[in-house]
Motif scaffolding. Structure first.
Motif, PDB file in Angstrom:
ATOM      1  N   VAL A 214       0.834  -1.203   0.000  1.00 36.64           N
ATOM      2  CA  VAL A 214       0.000   0.000   0.000  1.00 36.64           C
ATOM      3  C   VAL A 214       0.869   1.253   0.000  1.00 36.64           C
ATOM      4  CG1 VAL A 214      -1.745   1.319   1.281  1.00 36.64           C
ATOM      5  CG2 VAL A 214      -1.855  -1.199   1.215  1.00 36.64           C
ATOM      6  N   THR A 215       0.477   2.213  -0.823  1.00 34.87           N
ATOM      7  CA  THR A 215       1.012   3.574  -0.741  1.00 34.87           C
ATOM      8  C   THR A 215      -0.124   4.475  -0.275  1.00 34.87           C
ATOM      9  OG1 THR A 215       2.613   3.211  -2.530  1.00 34.87           O
ATOM     10  CG2 THR A 215       2.043   5.489  -2.011  1.00 34.87           C
ATOM     11  N   SER A 239       4.277  -9.764   6.330  1.00 33.91           N
ATOM     12  CA  SER A 239       4.844  -9.560   4.987  1.00 33.91           C
ATOM     13  C   SER A 239       4.180  -8.419   4.218  1.00 33.91           C
ATOM     14  CB  SER A 239       4.750 -10.850   4.163  1.00 33.91           C
ATOM     15  OG  SER A 239       5.450 -11.897   4.791  1.00 33.91           O
ATOM     16  N   SER A 240       3.560  -7.486   4.914  1.00 25.68           N
ATOM     17  CA  SER A 240       2.942  -6.342   4.245  1.00 25.68           C
ATOM     18  C   SER A 240       3.956  -5.209   4.101  1.00 25.68           C
ATOM     19  CB  SER A 240       1.721  -5.866   5.019  1.00 25.68           C
ATOM     20  OG  SER A 240       2.082  -5.425   6.316  1.00 25.68           O
ATOM     21  N   LYS A 241       3.669  -4.310   3.151  1.00 27.31           N
ATOM     22  CA  LYS A 241       4.554  -3.175   2.897  1.00 27.31           C
ATOM     23  C   LYS A 241       3.719  -1.906   2.797  1.00 27.31           C
ATOM     24  CE  LYS A 241       8.006  -5.877   0.331  1.00 27.31           C
ATOM     25  NZ  LYS A 241       8.753  -6.009  -0.949  1.00 27.31           N
ATOM     26  N   ASP A 261       1.528   0.373  14.246  1.00 30.98           N
ATOM     27  CA  ASP A 261       1.971  -0.881  14.853  1.00 30.98           C
ATOM     28  C   ASP A 261       2.387  -1.850  13.762  1.00 30.98           C
ATOM     29  OD1 ASP A 261       1.531  -0.477  17.703  1.00 30.98           O
ATOM     30  OD2 ASP A 261      -0.596  -0.333  17.198  1.00 30.98           O
ATOM     31  N   VAL A 262       3.659  -2.197  13.771  1.00 31.83           N
ATOM     32  CA  VAL A 262       4.189  -3.173  12.826  1.00 31.83           C
ATOM     33  C   VAL A 262       4.063  -4.535  13.504  1.00 31.83           C
ATOM     34  CG1 VAL A 262       6.164  -3.815  11.394  1.00 31.83           C
ATOM     35  CG2 VAL A 262       5.772  -1.412  11.964  1.00 31.83           C
ATOM     36  N   GLU A 268       7.240  -4.195   6.310  1.00 28.89           N
ATOM     37  CA  GLU A 268       8.125  -3.056   6.072  1.00 28.89           C
ATOM     38  C   GLU A 268       7.325  -1.755   6.049  1.00 28.89           C
ATOM     39  OE1 GLU A 268      10.441  -3.495   2.547  1.00 28.89           O
ATOM     40  OE2 GLU A 268      11.023  -5.570   2.986  1.00 28.89           O
ATOM     41  N   LEU A 269       7.869  -0.732   6.680  1.00 28.20           N
ATOM     42  CA  LEU A 269       7.271   0.606   6.678  1.00 28.20           C
ATOM     43  C   LEU A 269       8.268   1.615   6.145  1.00 28.20           C
ATOM     44  CD1 LEU A 269       5.218   2.845   7.555  1.00 28.20           C
ATOM     45  CD2 LEU A 269       6.409   2.847   9.768  1.00 28.20           C
TER      46      LEU A 269
END
Length: 423
Positions: A214-215, A239-241, A261-262, A268-269
């Motif tokens: 997501v952007t 595994s989200s970005k 919150d990761v 990845e943030l």
């Protein structure tokens, strides 16, 4: 004998109480939601607006800064052309949701529906006692959008959520879920129309499912007399970005809370923030980032340009939870202070409860580099133009990290227009 004297409410505090009393009967929601609204507002009434005595508001004494609250009621507004042509536009006009005719496979309903059927109750909460934005929004929210990006969703064009305000008050909420492996770009855009002052609060609750990419871009362009309280509550799954851009280019008094919150391993943030500050404005960006799982990465870069008598604040805290080994987190805040009367406060923090991590932070405050300025002038570029080029390069470096050339060009245009007006 102890005698306690009640603190006299400020004009702004009293105006909030009066506005709630007038509006509560017409706000959407069942009895449980109405009770929750009253509970949230009661805390503001009992404790008052946050002051510098509260740590998270130390640099933004809201009781002094928020002097007036505009009465409800606004002039008519219209949706504006999207930043990227062909985007799916979801408009909030003076806080009222206007659904797009074609949502391209995205599931959309108005937040007013969730209030009316009671399903929004679990979301009308605050993070802690200092969460003024959550209390204000939960007390007054009327509408917004509930968005669901289904598993596997993918679109070449962005979704643009436009919040257009014509003075008065607007309080909206946007709960969003990105399904497994969904890929999307969302532009959350706040625009003012007209000259009347406005009080705006906006809360976005964003959940990224496993493998989603997501952007999310926040473009805040409120009016010169507006007060804007924005909040993002974000959770990253496995595994989200997430690439998050926050651009502040307007508003008299701005507070932007980022609670992230990761939670998922291998997530990845990437956070990039740009604050363009001029006049006698006050802008506060406060970040609380929790790394709560193993093998997660984040980078946070804030770029600030401060003219005139403007004041800016960045509070950034990274928390690494026990057991969140292999965390790699880096945060920096870089500021160009272009006036002797301007002010910027940076407060980076690390709280680390794991022993196998890489974490770091830093902050710089400076004027334009004299060597760089001399270099451009020695090649025939006038000083004013040379300074403008260096400021523009300092800011736009972060935008250029985006891979979408059309989006980069559009955002650079917004930045250039602001700098031309204030430089």
């Amino acid at each position: 004998m102890n005698i306690q004297t009640a603190i006299k409410p400020t004009n702004a505090e009293q105006a909030l109480m009066d506005a709630f009393g007038q509006a509560v009967g017409s706000l959407p929601g069942d009895a449980a939601i109405t009770t929750q609204r009253s509970t949230l507002l009661r805390t503001i009434k009992e404790t008052g607006l946050p002051t510098r005595r509260r740590e998270s508001w130390h640099y933004t004494d809201l009781r002094s800064l928020l002097r007036n609250v505009p009465a409800p009621g606004a002039t008519a507004v219209k949706a504006v052309a999207p930043i990227v042509e062909g985007s799916t536009v979801l408009a909030l006009l003076n806080g009222e949701a206007i659904k797009a005719a074609n949502t391209g496979g995205l599931n959309v309903k108005s937040f007013a529906e969730s209030l009316s059927d009671g399903s929004a109750l679990k979301g009308l909460t605050v993070r802690d006692n200092d969460d003024f934005t959550g209390r204000l929004n939960g007390s007054f929210v009327r509408d917004g959008f509930v968005l669901d990006f289904p598993d596997g969703f993918e679109s070449e064009k962005p979704v643009e959520i436009q919040s257009v305000q014509g003075g008065g008050q607007s309080h909206s909420r946007i709960p969003v879920r990105f399904g497994k492996s969904a890929k999307a770009t969302v532009i959350e855009r706040h625009v003012a129309q007209g000259e009347t002052a406005a009080l705006i609060s906006s809360v976005s609750d964003i959940t990224l499912g496993e493998g989603s990419e997501v952007t999310w871009i926040v473009m805040q362009q409120q009016g010169k007399d507006d007060s804007h309280f924005g909040q993002l509550r974000i959770k990253l799954g496995k595994s989200s970005k997430l690439r998050l851009y926050v651009i502040n280019a307007g508003g008299q008094l701005v507070r932007q809370d980022l609670y992230i919150d990761v939670d998922g391993e291998h997530s990845e943030l990437t956070l990039r923030g740009i604050n363009l500050l001029g006049g006698d404005t006050h802008t506060d960006v406060t970040l609380v980032l929790g790394h709560n799982a193993e093998n997660t990465n984040s980078t946070e870069i804030m770029r600030n340009v401060v003219f005139d008598r403007a004041k800016g604040v960045f509070q950034g805290q990274i928390r690494v939870a026990p057991g969140a080994q292999k965390t790699d987190a880096k945060m920096s805040c870089n500021t160009l202070l272009l006036s002797d009367e301007a002010d910027f406060s940076a407060k980076p923090e690390l709280e680390i409860f794991a022993d196998d991590v890489i974490c770091g932070h830093g902050a710089t405050v400076a004027d334009i580099d004299a060597t760089h300025l001399f270099y451009l002038q020695s090649r025939g570029i006038p000083e004013k133009q040379a300074r403008a080029l260096l400021v523009q390069a300092f800011v736009q470096e972060t935008v250029e990290e985006l891979e979408d050339e059309v989006l980069v060009e559009a955002l650079e245009g917004v930045i250039t227009d602001w700098l031309e007006k204030h430089g």
